[in-house]
Design an enzyme around this catalytic site. Structure first.
Site, PDB file in Angstrom:
ATOM      1  CG  PHE A  75      -0.276  -0.302   2.521  1.00 37.53           C
ATOM      2  CD1 PHE A  75       0.207   0.716   3.327  1.00 37.53           C
ATOM      3  CD2 PHE A  75      -0.121  -1.612   2.943  1.00 37.53           C
ATOM      4  CE1 PHE A  75       0.827   0.438   4.537  1.00 37.53           C
ATOM      5  CE2 PHE A  75       0.499  -1.903   4.156  1.00 37.53           C
ATOM      6  CZ  PHE A  75       0.976  -0.880   4.954  1.00 37.53           C
ATOM      7  CB  CYS A  76       1.585   3.834  -1.776  1.00 36.30           C
ATOM      8  SG  CYS A  76       0.330   3.917  -3.079  1.00 36.30           S
ATOM      9  NE  ARG A  77       0.516  11.118  -1.750  1.00 35.92           N
ATOM     10  CZ  ARG A  77      -0.355  11.668  -2.597  1.00 35.92           C
ATOM     11  NH1 ARG A  77      -1.530  12.088  -2.170  1.00 35.92           N
ATOM     12  NH2 ARG A  77      -0.059  11.795  -3.879  1.00 35.92           N
ATOM     13  CE  LYS A 101      -8.622  -0.624  -4.412  1.00 31.20           C
ATOM     14  NZ  LYS A 101     -10.077  -0.382  -4.574  1.00 31.20           N
ATOM     15  CD1 TRP A 103      -0.987   6.371   4.044  1.00 31.59           C
ATOM     16  CD2 TRP A 103      -1.300   5.792   6.180  1.00 31.59           C
ATOM     17  NE1 TRP A 103      -1.145   7.530   4.765  1.00 31.59           N
ATOM     18  CE2 TRP A 103      -1.334   7.208   6.085  1.00 31.59           C
ATOM     19  CE3 TRP A 103      -1.474   5.204   7.427  1.00 31.59           C
ATOM     20  CZ2 TRP A 103      -1.535   8.037   7.183  1.00 31.59           C
ATOM     21  CZ3 TRP A 103      -1.675   6.030   8.533  1.00 31.59           C
ATOM     22  CH2 TRP A 103      -1.704   7.425   8.403  1.00 31.59           C
TER      23      TRP A 103
END
Length: 209
Positions: A75-77, A101, A103
């Site tokens: 996941f990321c931003r 998707k 965080w």
């Protein structure tokens, strides 16, 4: 032919729903590795408990840390780097990779240790602040049956994830029924209202500052 296409479409939708429902279970399994592919600076500003930080630019050099793991959630931003990370890992032969998707989404799916003060009241919503960082505030909201979170607006981007029960989300004269693991992006400056439909209803609102 139409029946065949309908059956295929139904199967695809059912599979997508099943994947969404199972992500919460995967996130909360002890064996699952939660991989945040944002930069160290982003990670320091807010992160998911028990997650590890491997920036997308360094992921290929850290494959040994992920090989043979039962489940991996990346996941990321905003979800873009997570999608790239998922593809990279799968292309390298690493199995059981799941795209969480953002965080905030993964954090909202983790089991929340709420104390006994949680009140599923039909009179008014109960709020429990889970996280309050420089950029994001995350609040658990509980409602009893027919409890109402009265009409309000958000001035910054926000989203909600239902953890328990069933919620009626009313916006723009539309009624949307949200069930456990359903995710909804709340538009800015649009009046909306929520009603608890089950005896106990719990959802998490993540709001950017």
């Amino acid at each position: 032919m139409k029946k065949i296409l309908f059956a295929i479409g139904f199967l695809l939708v059912s599979t997508a729903e099943l994947a969404a429902q199972s992500l919460s279970e995967i996130v909360n399994q002890k064996e699952t590795i939660l991989v945040d592919v944002r930069t160290p600076e982003e990670f320091a500003q807010g992160n998911v408990r028990n997650s590890i930080n491997i920036p997308i630019s360094e992921l290929e050099n850290n494959l040994s840390k992920l090989q043979g793991k039962k489940n991996i959630v990346v996941f990321c931003r905003a979800g873009i780097r997570a999608a790239k990370a998922e593809k990279l890992l799968k292309d390298k032969g690493i199995k059981n990779v799941h795209n969480g998707k953002t965080w905030e989404n993964v954090k909202s799916l983790t089991k929340i240790a709420l104390d006994n003060s949680v009140n599923y009241s039909s009179d008014k919503p109960h709020f429990n602040v889970l996280s309050d960082t420089e950029k994001v505030k995350q609040v658990a909201v509980s409602l009893g049956k027919n409890g109402v979170f009265k009409k309000h607006k958000t001035s910054t981007p926000a989203s909600l994830v239902v953890l328990k029960g069933e919620i009626k989300f009313i916006i723009n004269d539309q009624e949307i029924i949200l069930k456990p693991n359903d995710y909804y992006d709340i538009p800015v400056d649009v009046e909306h209202e929520l009603v608890g439909l089950s005896k106990e209803n719990l959802f998490v609102v993540t709001k950017q500052k």
